[in-house]
Design an enzyme around this catalytic site. Structure first.
Site, short mmCIF file in Angstrom:
data_model
loop_
_atom_site.label_atom_id
_atom_site.label_comp_id
_atom_site.label_asym_id
_atom_site.label_seq_id
_atom_site.Cartn_x
_atom_site.Cartn_y
_atom_site.Cartn_z
N ASP A 151 0.83 -1.20 0.00
CA ASP A 151 0.00 0.00 0.00
C ASP A 151 0.87 1.25 0.00
O ASP A 151 0.37 2.34 -0.26
CB ASP A 151 -0.93 0.02 1.22
N HIS A 158 -1.63 3.85 -1.53
CA HIS A 158 -1.62 4.44 -0.18
C HIS A 158 -3.05 4.75 0.27
O HIS A 158 -3.36 5.85 0.74
CB HIS A 158 -0.77 5.70 -0.14
#
Length: 322
Positions: free
Chosen positions: A264, A288
Site C-alpha cells: 500500500d 496508499h
C-alpha cells in the site's frame, strides 16, 4: 477560552461539525489549507495566535509559537515531528503532540486482512483471468488456494494498527509474533525483540510491515531479511515505503523467495508508471489507500473533539506521541 488553529481541509459539513464541537473556543481556519494529510504544510502566520493546532502544522513554525501547547495531527504517521531536536524542544517546554492512530488502525488492519484473504483465495489471479483470456482453470485455482487457519504471521511493529490486526486475525487461530522495541508486557500475542526476528522469519507464512518512517527504520526490510524468510512467504507493507529495500524486494519476488507482495506504500509515491514493481510477479499495489474510509473526515474531527474535552479537563490525551 482557547484559540484553535487548523489547516486541515474539510468539506462544509465537517467544517461545521468541527466549529460546533470546539465551542466555546475560538477557531481559526488557516488560509494555507493542507490538501493532503501526507503533504508538508506551508507556514501560516495566524498560527502564532494558537494554543492548539489541528492538522499538519509546519514543525519549524510550531517551535516559534510560544503559545502553542498542543498539536493534534490528522495522520497516524508523524515523521516530520519525530526528530530529536523537535521532540526535545517541543516536549521540553511542556507541549504535547498527539496523532490520529485511533482513526486509522481499523481501516489499515482491515486492508491487511483483505490482502490476506485475497491471496489465500486466489482472487487476484481470477481477476487477471477475467480481464484476459477468460478461461476456467478450476482445478489449478482450487489447488493453489489456502486457509489462513493455523498459519503463522510476523508483525513488524505492534502499535495501534498491529494490535487491531491481531484482533481481526484471532478467529483464524493464526500464530502471531510481533516485533516490538519496547514491550508493554500486556500484549495478547508473542512479542520478540529484533534479535529474535531472523528465527521468526524462517517459519512465518506472512510478514506484515507496519513500521513508521524514521532514521532507525529506513531500509529495515532488506535483502538479508528477505533471505531469512520462509521460501514462498507473503509480504505486506502498510507502514512506509522507505522502510523496505525495494531492489531486494523485487529480487525476492523474481526468484520466488517471496510468494507474493501486497504493497500500500512505496518509495517514491506516486510510484512511477515505469517502475519494475508494477510488473513484478505476484506484486499487487494499492495507492496508499489503506487508511481511507468513507467516514474518515468525520472520525478525524470527532477524535480531535474527544481529545479536546480531555485537554479541557487536564486528562490524559489519547494517541499521545510527545
Amino acid at each position: 477560552m482557547l484559540t484553535i488553529w487548523t489547516n486541515a481541509k474539510f468539506g462544509d459539513s465537517h467544517r461545521a461539525l468541527l466549529a460546533e464541537g470546539v465551542k466555546p473556543h475560538r477557531l481559526i481556519f488557516s488560509t494555507q489549507l493542507s490538501a493532503s494529510n501526507l503533504a508538508k504544510a506551508a507556514a501560516d502566520p495566524t498560527m502564532q495566535e494558537a494554543d492548539i493546532a489541528f492538522g499538519q502544522p509546519d514543525p519549524e513554525q510550531a517551535l516559534q509559537c510560544p503559545r502553542l501547547r498542543w498539536i493534534h495531527l490528522t495522520t497516524a504517521g508523524y515523521t516530520r515531528y519525530d526528530g530529536a531536536a523537535f521532540r526535545e524542544a517541543f516536549g521540553g517546554r511542556g507541549s504535547v503532540l498527539t496523532n490520529s492512530s485511533m482513526v486509522y488502525n481499523e481501516p489499515c488492519a482491515e486492508h491487511v486482512l483483505a490482502y490476506m484473504l485475497a491471496n489465500a483465495r486466489q482472487l487476484m489471479p481470477s481477476l487477471d483471468t477475467q480481464r484476459t483470456d477468460r478461461t476456467w482453470p478450476t482445478l489449478e485455482t482450487r489447488a493453489k488456494t489456502a486457509l489462513l487457519v493455523g498459519q503463522s504471521v510476523v508483525l513488524l511493529g505492534f502499535g495501534a494498527i498491529g494490535q487491531r490486526l491481531a484482533e481481526l486475525l484471532a478467529p483464524f487461530k493464526m500464530q502471531i509474533t510481533a516485533v516490538r522495541r519496547r514491550p508493554a508486557g500486556d500484549e495478547n500475542v508473542r512479542v520478540i525483540s529484533e534479535a529474535g526476528l531472523t528465527e521468526a522469519l524462517a517459519t512465518a507464512d506472512h510478514v506484515v510491515n507496519i513500521l513508521p518512517d524514521n532514521p532507525a527504520t529506513v531500509g529495515y526490510v532488506n535483502a538479508a531479511r528477505f533471505s531469512a524468510a520462509k521460501r514462498g512467504a507473503i509480504f505486506y507493507n502498510v507502514g512506509r515505503g522507505t522502510t523496505v529495500d525495494q531492489v531486494a524486494l523485487l529480487a525476492a519476488l523474481q526468484s520466488g523467495q517471496l510468494g507474493a507482495a501486497y504493497l500500500d506504500v512505496t518509495d517514491p509515491e506516486p510510484l512511477p508508471p515505469e517502475h519494475p514493481l508494477w510488473t513484478a510477479p505476484n506484486c499487487y499495489i494499492t495507492p496508499h489507500s489503506a487508511g481511507g474510509h468513507q467516514t474518515e473526515p468525520q472520525r478525524l474531527v470527532q477524535h480531535f473533539i474527544e481529545n479536546l474535552r480531555r485537554f479541557e479537563k487536564s486528562e490524559a490525551l489519547r494517541d499521545r506521541v510527545i
